[in-house]
Design a protein around this motif. Sequence first.
Motif, PDB file in Angstrom:
ATOM      1  N   GLU A 148       0.844  -1.188   0.000  1.00 41.79           N
ATOM      2  CA  GLU A 148       0.000   0.000   0.000  1.00 41.79           C
ATOM      3  C   GLU A 148       0.883   1.242   0.000  1.00 41.79           C
ATOM      4  O   GLU A 148       1.879   1.303   0.716  1.00 41.79           O
ATOM      5  CB  GLU A 148      -0.912   0.003   1.228  1.00 41.79           C
ATOM      6  CG  GLU A 148      -1.947  -1.107   1.220  1.00 41.79           C
ATOM      7  CD  GLU A 148      -2.914  -0.999   2.385  1.00 41.79           C
ATOM      8  OE1 GLU A 148      -3.107   0.123   2.902  1.00 41.79           O
ATOM      9  OE2 GLU A 148      -3.480  -2.043   2.781  1.00 41.79           O
ATOM     10  N   GLN A 153      -2.206   7.549  -1.601  1.00 39.38           N
ATOM     11  CA  GLN A 153      -2.931   7.718  -2.860  1.00 39.38           C
ATOM     12  C   GLN A 153      -2.260   8.733  -3.777  1.00 39.38           C
ATOM     13  O   GLN A 153      -2.283   8.593  -5.003  1.00 39.38           O
ATOM     14  CB  GLN A 153      -4.379   8.147  -2.574  1.00 39.38           C
ATOM     15  CG  GLN A 153      -5.309   8.043  -3.778  1.00 39.38           C
ATOM     16  CD  GLN A 153      -5.603   6.606  -4.188  1.00 39.38           C
ATOM     17  OE1 GLN A 153      -5.647   5.717  -3.340  1.00 39.38           O
ATOM     18  NE2 GLN A 153      -5.798   6.373  -5.485  1.00 39.38           N
ATOM     19  N   ALA A 164      -5.613  -3.723  -9.247  1.00 36.96           N
ATOM     20  CA  ALA A 164      -6.895  -3.928  -8.581  1.00 36.96           C
ATOM     21  C   ALA A 164      -7.293  -5.369  -8.850  1.00 36.96           C
ATOM     22  O   ALA A 164      -6.935  -5.941  -9.883  1.00 36.96           O
ATOM     23  CB  ALA A 164      -7.961  -2.974  -9.109  1.00 36.96           C
ATOM     24  N   SER A 204      -6.584   1.545  -7.285  1.00 34.94           N
ATOM     25  CA  SER A 204      -6.413   1.258  -5.854  1.00 34.94           C
ATOM     26  C   SER A 204      -5.148   1.977  -5.408  1.00 34.94           C
ATOM     27  O   SER A 204      -4.550   2.748  -6.165  1.00 34.94           O
ATOM     28  CB  SER A 204      -6.285  -0.247  -5.598  1.00 34.94           C
ATOM     29  OG  SER A 204      -5.002  -0.711  -6.029  1.00 34.94           O
TER      30      SER A 204
END
Length: 273
Positions: free
Chosen positions: A158, A161, A171, A196
């Motif tokens: 992760e 963003q 994704a 994502s």
Amino acid sequence: NKCVFPVAGYGTRFLPATKSMPKEMLPIVNKPLVQYGVEEAIEAGMTTCAMVTGRGKRSITDHFDISYELEHQISGTSKEIHLDSIRGVLDKAVFTMVRQREMKGLGHAILTGESLIGNEPFGVLLSDDLCLHDGVGVLSQMAELYRQFRCSIVAIQEVPQDETHKYGVIAGESLKEGIYRVDEMVEKPDPADAPSNLAIIGRYILTPDIFDILRETEPGANGEIQLTDALQTQARQGCVMAYKFKGKRFDCGSVPGFVEATNFVYENYYGKE
């Protein structure tokens, strides 16, 4: 049993140091980045290391060879112990080299290495991404998954963003914690368009049909042949898995990440091996 190391890039973010020195040879404390990667590959059983090199990268080839003059000069002295790690690498691995004559992207670099791989699954390791884990390394974790799924696998993490434009982003369907079946892959999307915040980092296990797909892949972002585009095709035709790996990753292609990695390794590993 094989791992491709794309090491032909220019390393422009580290100029002027990389004008005459490969970025992969920049040391994290006392060991070059590329050696950390090779050690990770060896741990995963990938003992044939295929180096896709370029002009000005001779020192990488020399590093994974014997230096008779140096060996002779420090033989029997207290300095000899500092060669233990590289001697261990040379004893366990075989190194093959091919030159990428033009810089046309990661996909092109991997296609250049086809003659060193043949028709078998293989790893890909980008030395810029230093991954550390006190247990088994990232490639070892992925090799275990490959034995289960028998398809291409990408490592993901992760990211904020607003940083998706720096990465390939995936994704897909979550099969279980940390493992996804990929439906979509986009190379360096704007944050507003990213599917994502799961970003691909520099560890892959690829099945050999990727070579045929890369041959048919048109240039994408930055006019380069993007591995992400080829993997998107592979995902549509068959299966690509994404794995949220265990460990700590440093972006050593950037100066802040390189400094952070150096400090972390010095504080946690240096002198303890």
